[in-house]
Design a protein around this motif. Sequence first.
Motif, PDB file in Angstrom:
ATOM      1  N   TYR A 229      50.631  63.805  18.796  1.00 21.99           N
ATOM      2  CA  TYR A 229      50.239  62.625  18.024  1.00 21.99           C
ATOM      3  C   TYR A 229      48.859  62.854  17.432  1.00 21.99           C
ATOM      4  O   TYR A 229      47.885  63.072  18.162  1.00 21.99           O
ATOM      5  CB  TYR A 229      50.226  61.369  18.891  1.00 21.99           C
ATOM      6  N   ASP A 230      48.766  62.809  16.085  1.00 21.65           N
ATOM      7  CA  ASP A 230      47.506  62.959  15.372  1.00 21.65           C
ATOM      8  C   ASP A 230      47.025  61.574  14.979  1.00 21.65           C
ATOM      9  O   ASP A 230      47.534  60.971  14.026  1.00 21.65           O
ATOM     10  CB  ASP A 230      47.693  63.841  14.135  1.00 21.65           C
ATOM     11  N   GLN A 231      46.071  61.044  15.727  1.00 22.51           N
ATOM     12  CA  GLN A 231      45.607  59.677  15.492  1.00 22.51           C
ATOM     13  C   GLN A 231      44.877  59.550  14.155  1.00 22.51           C
ATOM     14  O   GLN A 231      44.958  58.505  13.508  1.00 22.51           O
ATOM     15  CB  GLN A 231      44.684  59.237  16.635  1.00 22.51           C
TER      16      GLN A 231
ATOM     17  N   SER B  32      45.465  61.005  11.233  1.00 25.38           N
ATOM     18  CA  SER B  32      46.393  60.883  10.107  1.00 25.38           C
ATOM     19  C   SER B  32      47.571  59.970  10.400  1.00 25.38           C
ATOM     20  O   SER B  32      48.458  59.810   9.547  1.00 25.38           O
ATOM     21  CB  SER B  32      46.922  62.266   9.716  1.00 25.38           C
TER      22      SER B  32
ATOM     23  N   SER C  38      45.947  64.022  19.853  1.00 25.54           N
ATOM     24  CA  SER C  38      45.523  65.401  19.534  1.00 25.54           C
ATOM     25  C   SER C  38      45.776  66.389  20.664  1.00 25.54           C
ATOM     26  O   SER C  38      45.193  67.471  20.684  1.00 25.54           O
ATOM     27  CB  SER C  38      44.036  65.429  19.146  1.00 25.54           C
TER      28      SER C  38
ATOM     29  N   LYS D  17      48.918  68.429  22.397  1.00 29.53           N
ATOM     30  CA  LYS D  17      50.345  68.745  22.359  1.00 29.53           C
ATOM     31  C   LYS D  17      50.921  68.717  23.766  1.00 29.53           C
ATOM     32  O   LYS D  17      50.340  69.237  24.708  1.00 29.53           O
ATOM     33  CB  LYS D  17      50.564  70.121  21.729  1.00 29.53           C
TER      34      LYS D  17
END
Length: 401
Positions: free
Chosen positions: A100-102, A104, A205, A207
């Motif tokens: 999860y890319d906070q 973007s 961020s 994995k």
Amino acid sequence: MRGRRGDRMAINIQEHMAINVCPGPIRPIRQISDYFPRRGPSLEGGGRGFGEAPSHLAPLALAPPAALLGATTPEEGAEVDSYDSDDTTALGTLEFDLLYDQASCTLHCSILRAKGLKPMDFNGLADPYVKLHLLPGACKANKLKTKTQRNTLNPVWNEDLTYSGITVDDITHKVLRISVCDEDKLSHNEFIGEIRVPLRRLKPSQKKHFNICLERQVPLASPSSMSAALRGISCYLKELEQAEQGPGLLEERGRILLSLSYSSRRRGLLVGIVRCAHLAAMDVNGYSDPYVKTYLRPDVDKKSKHKTCVKKKTLNPEFNEEFFYDMELSTLATKTLEVTVWDYDIGKSNDFIGGVSLGPGARGEARKHWSDCLQQPDTALERWHTLTSQLPPAAGVLPSA
């Protein structure tokens, strides 16, 4: 409890209806009362006290079924699960990564491989592919799918599937459903197994790797076939969900990514309509033909309307269009930007999908986005916003204190 011939065995009323009627001597089967707390010593004098159940039996009456409560794999140490039972490994295992890319607002799903899948075809093999869904949510709007691997029980995909517009709030309450299916060109595709992962298990961020056994799909029983206890649990969960949502909560219809920037050189507001995600389906084919309209309210002269082009048959359109409003910064502070998404129809009225208002009368992220735009001129600010099922309130009307 088997007695000598001619002896009469003592069976209490709870066990009276649980008799093995196979040919031969009548024998009591496993006691139904063992699943419930005892109100006294057992008939055999086994020594179990009040409220104690045998350790080898699952306390069915003490915990509702996992499928009913939406339970998934264990919270701790779920990356690599080991199962001793052949019944749980018969469907195969699936290996995948989640990130999860906070920054973007994107969820990256890397589907790696599967091993030991259940044979589905006459040749003892399968044609597997993987489907992703975000629950709760509209299936068509958030379905992602890998390619099909032919004639194998150990497929390797190595495909990256990405969800856009995933907010921190989504991470706290949504569940990712990963289904493995067998493609069949002559009939309906067949379900092999699934995995459900609560997104709250992910850290921004970072994995996370999973290698989990597939589970069978357990449909929720209809109210007519459910027991009174299960019906009560189902009603309780529904009321609890409504209570947590709060009164007057508007239905979510998707997300929109907006870019705002006030240009000091041009003395005006630049509004960028970047893209939408997970829109509600308005057509019978399960899709929509969306376009976006913007207004700057109050609009006395009715000249602030802008409209994007129509994107055909999609629930995740990309527009990348920009509109300009010529206006002084001091005047803009009293305005409200109204953004609405519509489904284009030929020969009848267009359907409203959802909308959002940004301005001094807005709340939450919408108000913060507007405020940051006014306080940081010449800076493009992109934010995701939730589309709701009702038209935004009239601009210029601030909420009462």
